[in-house]
Design a protein around this motif. Structure first.
Motif, mmCIF file in Angstrom:
data_model
loop_
_atom_site.group_PDB
_atom_site.id
_atom_site.type_symbol
_atom_site.label_atom_id
_atom_site.label_comp_id
_atom_site.label_asym_id
_atom_site.label_seq_id
_atom_site.Cartn_x
_atom_site.Cartn_y
_atom_site.Cartn_z
ATOM 1 N N GLN A 1 -52.082 17.684 -22.294
ATOM 2 C CA GLN A 1 -52.036 17.603 -23.738
ATOM 3 C C GLN A 1 -51.059 16.542 -24.209
ATOM 4 O OE1 GLN A 1 -50.590 21.013 -25.623
ATOM 5 N NE2 GLN A 1 -50.912 20.240 -27.680
ATOM 6 N N SER A 2 -49.947 16.445 -23.509
ATOM 7 C CA SER A 2 -48.948 15.446 -23.902
ATOM 8 C C SER A 2 -49.535 14.053 -23.839
ATOM 9 C CB SER A 2 -47.727 15.561 -22.990
ATOM 10 O OG SER A 2 -46.844 14.527 -23.263
ATOM 11 N N LYS A 3 -50.283 13.776 -22.822
ATOM 12 C CA LYS A 3 -50.872 12.449 -22.696
ATOM 13 C C LYS A 3 -51.869 12.202 -23.814
ATOM 14 C CE LYS A 3 -50.325 12.233 -17.676
ATOM 15 N NZ LYS A 3 -50.993 12.155 -16.369
ATOM 16 N N GLU A 4 -52.520 13.296 -24.271
ATOM 17 C CA GLU A 4 -53.496 13.126 -25.340
ATOM 18 C C GLU A 4 -52.811 12.824 -26.667
ATOM 19 O OE1 GLU A 4 -56.777 15.861 -27.712
ATOM 20 O OE2 GLU A 4 -55.856 16.572 -25.870
ATOM 21 N N MET A 5 -51.582 13.354 -26.827
ATOM 22 C CA MET A 5 -50.921 13.228 -28.113
ATOM 23 C C MET A 5 -50.070 11.981 -28.222
ATOM 24 S SD MET A 5 -49.722 17.151 -28.604
ATOM 25 C CE MET A 5 -48.919 16.789 -30.141
ATOM 26 N N LYS B 1 -53.838 10.517 -37.623
ATOM 27 C CA LYS B 1 -54.759 10.885 -36.544
ATOM 28 C C LYS B 1 -54.059 10.819 -35.192
ATOM 29 C CE LYS B 1 -58.965 9.251 -36.757
ATOM 30 N NZ LYS B 1 -60.088 8.298 -36.898
ATOM 31 N N SER B 2 -53.206 9.818 -34.999
ATOM 32 C CA SER B 2 -52.522 9.692 -33.716
ATOM 33 C C SER B 2 -51.536 10.830 -33.498
ATOM 34 C CB SER B 2 -51.782 8.349 -33.645
ATOM 35 O OG SER B 2 -50.673 8.324 -34.537
ATOM 36 N N LEU B 3 -51.016 11.404 -34.591
ATOM 37 C CA LEU B 3 -50.061 12.510 -34.489
ATOM 38 C C LEU B 3 -50.719 13.872 -34.662
ATOM 39 C CD1 LEU B 3 -47.081 10.978 -36.504
ATOM 40 C CD2 LEU B 3 -47.248 11.284 -34.028
ATOM 41 N N VAL C 1 -44.022 18.493 -42.051
ATOM 42 C CA VAL C 1 -44.302 19.473 -41.005
ATOM 43 C C VAL C 1 -43.148 20.450 -40.852
ATOM 44 C CG1 VAL C 1 -45.829 17.921 -39.750
ATOM 45 C CG2 VAL C 1 -43.408 17.983 -39.152
ATOM 46 N N THR C 2 -41.919 19.996 -41.120
ATOM 47 C CA THR C 2 -40.772 20.897 -41.039
ATOM 48 C C THR C 2 -40.823 21.926 -42.154
ATOM 49 O OG1 THR C 2 -39.439 19.128 -40.052
ATOM 50 C CG2 THR C 2 -38.253 21.027 -40.942
ATOM 51 N N ASP C 3 -41.112 21.476 -43.356
ATOM 52 C CA ASP C 3 -41.205 22.400 -44.488
ATOM 53 C C ASP C 3 -42.350 23.394 -44.324
ATOM 54 O OD1 ASP C 3 -39.156 22.143 -46.354
ATOM 55 O OD2 ASP C 3 -39.966 20.276 -47.140
ATOM 56 N N MET C 4 -43.459 22.929 -43.742
ATOM 57 C CA MET C 4 -44.652 23.781 -43.635
ATOM 58 C C MET C 4 -44.733 24.537 -42.314
ATOM 59 S SD MET C 4 -47.476 21.150 -45.288
ATOM 60 C CE MET C 4 -48.810 22.361 -45.174
ATOM 61 N N ASP C 5 -43.737 24.337 -41.432
ATOM 62 C CA ASP C 5 -43.764 24.968 -40.103
ATOM 63 C C ASP C 5 -45.039 24.620 -39.343
ATOM 64 O OD1 ASP C 5 -41.285 26.293 -39.990
ATOM 65 O OD2 ASP C 5 -42.035 27.883 -41.292
ATOM 66 N N ALA C 6 -45.522 23.408 -39.526
ATOM 67 C CA ALA C 6 -46.726 22.966 -38.828
ATOM 68 C C ALA C 6 -46.367 22.512 -37.412
ATOM 69 C CB ALA C 6 -47.386 21.816 -39.586
ATOM 70 N N THR C 7 -47.269 22.722 -36.482
ATOM 71 C CA THR C 7 -47.024 22.355 -35.075
ATOM 72 C C THR C 7 -47.905 21.177 -34.702
ATOM 73 O OG1 THR C 7 -48.653 23.998 -34.380
ATOM 74 C CG2 THR C 7 -46.363 24.689 -34.429
ATOM 75 N N CYS C 8 -47.740 20.087 -35.405
ATOM 76 C CA CYS C 8 -48.608 18.929 -35.195
ATOM 77 C C CYS C 8 -48.068 18.000 -34.108
ATOM 78 C CB CYS C 8 -48.754 18.143 -36.497
ATOM 79 S SG CYS C 8 -49.396 19.115 -37.881
ATOM 80 N N PHE C 9 -46.775 17.687 -34.152
ATOM 81 C CA PHE C 9 -46.227 16.702 -33.229
ATOM 82 C C PHE C 9 -44.762 17.025 -32.970
ATOM 83 C CE2 PHE C 9 -46.207 15.000 -37.573
ATOM 84 C CZ PHE C 9 -44.837 14.854 -37.791
ATOM 85 N N THR C 10 -44.237 16.387 -31.941
ATOM 86 C CA THR C 10 -42.817 16.542 -31.634
ATOM 87 C C THR C 10 -42.033 15.403 -32.267
ATOM 88 O OG1 THR C 10 -42.833 15.204 -29.622
ATOM 89 C CG2 THR C 10 -43.495 17.520 -29.404
ATOM 90 N N LEU C 11 -40.727 15.548 -32.281
ATOM 91 C CA LEU C 11 -39.883 14.484 -32.826
ATOM 92 C C LEU C 11 -40.038 13.209 -32.009
ATOM 93 C CD1 LEU C 11 -37.648 13.437 -34.702
ATOM 94 C CD2 LEU C 11 -35.987 14.331 -33.075
#
Length: 862
Positions: free
Chosen positions: A12-16, A46-48, A86-96
């Motif tokens: 998954q990491s490689k995909e993201m 899209k990339s994130l 994403v921080t405000d919405m607690d979304a799990t889209c991407f890492t820092l």
């Protein structure tokens, strides 16, 4: 759009990880998916792998701030907006790390950029600000650890990755520098003893060879299912002690970390029973899962030298700079640079050294004091320590990590030793002052003992890196002050009473620790003592009901120096309610303003609390210091306003103290400044006040963005002024617009520092920044002295030719710095373009004062 939930793993990491640069933007598709959003923004989203709600909200945020933020790269600004969203919405889209790579920014640069988004003072929520602060501190800790890891020995990728994984699993609070470093030493011990001998440096090779027989794992298997481990045969004690000695770290503490947190980690990895070198792919894959789950910094990039985690060049030079030595041989050994790790280890070493001779039980002198009491407090003291010790250790484990209770016990033990030592010194001082030995009332006061213990533990926690950040309340997983007050269910006002006496009683406290305790005292006066339930309000109520409101602090005393002649005994034994003072024989340790024989012959009169009097003396001096600083920013062209604002400010604190309930001292300060400027027809807007306030030390955005309006309801400083402050004080405020304003309050005399004791450095008369200080301890050997402390001149020791002193004189004379610093840059801070938290969207500086729904024009104020 990709699914909101994702599987963890390397694939998954490689995909993201693709960034906007290598992705193929589909500009035709963007209007269909994202409306009128920019095609490059679409590609970045899209990339994130962001979701539609995140994309929409981030785009709206960018449209809001794009004209206000001076940023060359639009793409970098998009990345910051996406992170905030994403921080405000607690979304799990991407890492820092993924967003850093996507917008090509360094961690520090990215954090600075996100903070710049707060141009309207309500763009960044407290949730985002807290997340940024946590990431900033965690990065600093990880950087310091890696620089030490990289510099001291051959780097091994597996070792570093394994440490990152161990830290992530063992510690709930990963920004604890000391425990993290101890875990790093444990990891090094495991890797070194399993490395081929030809790869090892001679120091470690010889340490391993001293082991008489290879460790057996049979006993380890038998013990793996038990909770108690008296002996850990897998630990190479000799090697671990070598690592600890080389890094000036307590071997005892590191062994405890190994036998608890690190051994539990090894068991979870099934590595405790294997003599082989850890599998690289397995360690890397498991850390990948942990990193994706945490969604912040990929620590492996330090090892790769990735630019996104490299510190700015200035910071690296400051950390690694070694003092140049062009001196003769008599100047001793080369001193290593003062890195964050070395500074922490040195402080801990000094603290433990100071407390080595102090036992875990009261000394003979302290026992004698206990026995001289009418009621012997010994059993209560021991029972209280046992109870509070259990509470402290458990809460420490909850905050730091599941296996960290034992570390809490270690720190509590150090705190108890310091508690006993300081208590004995306090009693010796009281005995000398009062010529008595019976301190029954003080030593049977549970609040006094709890406060003294809490102060000792705060010193220990600060030494281990838990310095107060100031500003808003600490997070639940933060052991910085005022965490200890919550642990012991102790009010801030009671804790404040012991601080000054504690500092006086322990001259070995470092300058940093004294400064930390002074910061704690300021936090208490600014806001912590004003929380609902504080005994301060009861004392003030009694003072006002008894007609002694004017005696809280006589204005005539403002111009007098602050006398530090109050002791903890004075403050804890001062009356809690008005009444007649009658001194029983055993309570002569109390300070009385008149002899006991006269107390019964005169009519009863209200008694003034010493603790309340001293609190207000310090409060006024702190308040005026803060006000003077803000006035120097904003009202340099109107110096006559400062005493007027101070008079209103002081009146509020003395007569309208309920306005401080669950609020901050600076909120009243800013409101008083705005009110006086309004009635004096000076156009100083709240947005300008807040902008200048943000540049002051020890401030937080919470102070002006999250102000109590009514119970359970919070809003901005402007709403507080219009609906609360001005409504309460409008009559008093309008008096300053008349031709006969109120009498001005005297200006308090502000000492350079309230804590000047016999062991403090003394200025050489007639000199320019030259001070002398007595040598506190002979334990400051050249091996543990910092580059800064090694510059101290010890009279009586060889120092070299006379021209060395001439060079010092030249250096001192050339370092004369202006005291004006940043305050005298000449102009008022540039006001913010918008302040969207204004009431009903209307700017407050429109020439009106809102009073109960009516508007009072400036003409009516004249």
């Amino acid at each position: 759009m990709p699914p909101k939930k994702r599987n963890s793993g390397t694939s998954q990491s490689k995909e993201m990880k693709p960034t906007a640069e290598n992705a193929s933007p589909d500009k035709k598709e963007s209007p269909e998916l994202y409306g009128d959003k920019d095609a490059e923004f679409v590609t970045l989203c899209k990339s994130l792998h962001v979701t539609d709600p995140v994309c929409d909200r981030a785009w709206t945020l960018w449209k809001t701030v794009q004209e206000s933020v001076d940023e060359d790269s639009q793409k970098k600004l998009w990345g910051a907006c996406l992170f905030v969203t994403v921080t405000d919405m607690d979304a799990t889209c991407f890492t820092l790390t993924q967003v850093l790579k996507a917008v090509c920014l360094n961690v520090k640069q990215f954090i600075d950029l996100v903070r710049k988004l707060d141009v309207n003072l309500d763009t960044i929520s407290t949730k985002v600000n807290s997340a940024l602060s946590r990431l900033d501190k965690k990065y600093d800790v990880m950087l310091a650890l890696y620089q030490r890891f990289e510099k001291e020995r051959e780097t091994v990728r597996t070792c570093w990755t394994m440490f990152l994984l161990a830290k992530g699993r063992a510690l709930q609070m990963e920004d604890d520098l000391v425990i993290s470093f101890q875990l790093l030493l444990c990891t090094l011990e495991l890797i070194i003893k399993r490395c081929p001998p030809d790869l090892l440096q001679p120091l470690y090779k010889s340490a391993i060879s001293k082991i008489q027989s290879p460790p057996t794992r049979t006993s380890r298997r038998n013990q793996s299912k038990t909770k108690s481990r008296a002996v850990e045969p897998e630990v190479d004690v000799q090697l671990l002690e070598t690592l600890c000695k080389e890094n000036e770290c307590s071997a005892e503490e590191v062994k405890n970390v190994y036998q608890t947190s690190f051994m539990a980690f090894l068991e979870s990895m099934d590595l405790s029973r294997s003599p082989d070198f850890p599998q690289v792919n397995d360690i890397d894959q498991q850390y990948e899962e942990h990193y994706l789950k945490s969604r912040d910094i990929d620590g492996r990039m330090f090892f790769n030298g990735d630019e996104t985690v490299l510190a700015p060049k200035v910071e690296i030079s400051q950390v690694e700079r070694t003092p140049k030595k062009n001196l003769s041989d008599e100047d001793g050994l080369l001193v290593p640079p003062q890195t964050p790790i070395r500074a922490a280890m040195t402080s801990i070493q000094l603290l433990r050294g100071d407390l080595t001779s102090s036992g875990d039980q009261p000394s003979a002198n302290l026992v004698t004091y206990f026995k001289h009491c009418t009621v012997d407090p010994t059993q209560d003291v021991q029972k209280r320590l046992e109870t509070l010790g259990q509470v402290f250790s458990q809460r420490f484990g909850q905050a730091v990590g599941p296996h960290c209770v034992v570390y809490g016990r270690q720190r509590f033990t150090l705190g108890v030793r310091l508690y006993y030592r300081v208590m004995e010194e306090m009693l010796k001082s009281e005995e000398k002052r009062l010529s008595v030995q019976n301190f029954s009332k003080l030593l049977n006061d549970s609040t006094f003992h709890t406060s003294l213990l809490a102060c000792a533990l705060e010193v220990v926690m600060a030494t281990y890196g838990g310095y107060s950040h100031g500003g808003a309340d600490s997070a639940e997983t933060d052991v910085c002050f005022p965490w200890i007050l919550n642990v012991f269910n102790l009010t801030a006002f009671d804790f404040y009473k012991v601080i000054e006496s504690f500092i006086k009683a322990d001259p070995t406290l470092s300058k940093e620790i004294v400064k930390h305790l002074e910061t704690c005292e300021n936090l208490i006066m600014e806001r912590l003592a004003w929380r609902t339930g504080s005994p301060l309000f009861e004392l003030l109520k009694q003072e006002h009901e008894s007609g002694g409101a004017e005696q809280v602090e006589t204005p005539a005393n403002f111009s007098q120096p602050l006398q530090h002649n109050h002791t903890a005994a004075d403050l804890y034994l001062s009356p809690m309610r008005p009444g007649l003072r009658v001194l029983p024989p055993e309570s002569s340790s109390q300070t009385s303003s008149q002899p006991a024989s006269q107390a019964t012959s005169q009519p009863p009169r209200p008694l003034k609390s010493n603790s309340l009097s001293l609190f207000y003396k310090k409060l006024y001096r702190l308040a005026y210091t803060r006000l003077k600083m803000l006035c120097s920013y904003l009202l340099s062209s109107h110096p006559e306003f400062e005493p007027i604002i101070w008079t209103l400010f002081q009146h509020t604190l003395q007569h309208e103290y309920e306005l401080m309930r669950d609020r901050h001292l600076d909120q009243l300060m800013m409101s008083a400044m705005y009110a006086i400027c309004k009635v004096k027809s000076v156009d100083l807007r709240f947005k300008t006040i807040v902008t200048a306030y943000k540049n002051m030390a020890n401030t937080s955005q919470e102070t002006f963005k999250h102000v109590l309006i009514t119970e359970g309801h919070y809003d901005s400083i402007i709403v507080f002024y219009n609906q609360v402050f001005m409504q309460k004080l409008k009559t008093n405020i309008l008096q300053y617009a008349s031709t006969r304003p109120p009498t001005l309050s005297p200006i308090p005399q502000i000492p350079c520092s309230p804590y000047k004791f016999p062991n403090s450095p003394l200025r050489v008369p007639g000199s320019n920044n030259v001070y002398i200080s007595p040598l506190k301890s002979t334990r400051m050997s050249p091996g543990i002295m910092t580059p800064r402390s090694k510059m101290l001149v010890s009279i009586g020791e060889s120092f070299g030719p006379s021209n060395r002193f001439q060079k010092i004189n030249q250096m001192v004379n050339s370092s004369d710095r202006s005291l004006k610093r940043t305050l005298d840059h000449g102009s008022t801070p540039k006001p913010l373009k918008r302040l969207r938290f204004d009431v009903d969207g209307q700017d407050e500086a429109d020439g009106r004062l809102v009073t109960n729904g009516a508007c009072l024009t400036e003409q009516q104020l004249k």
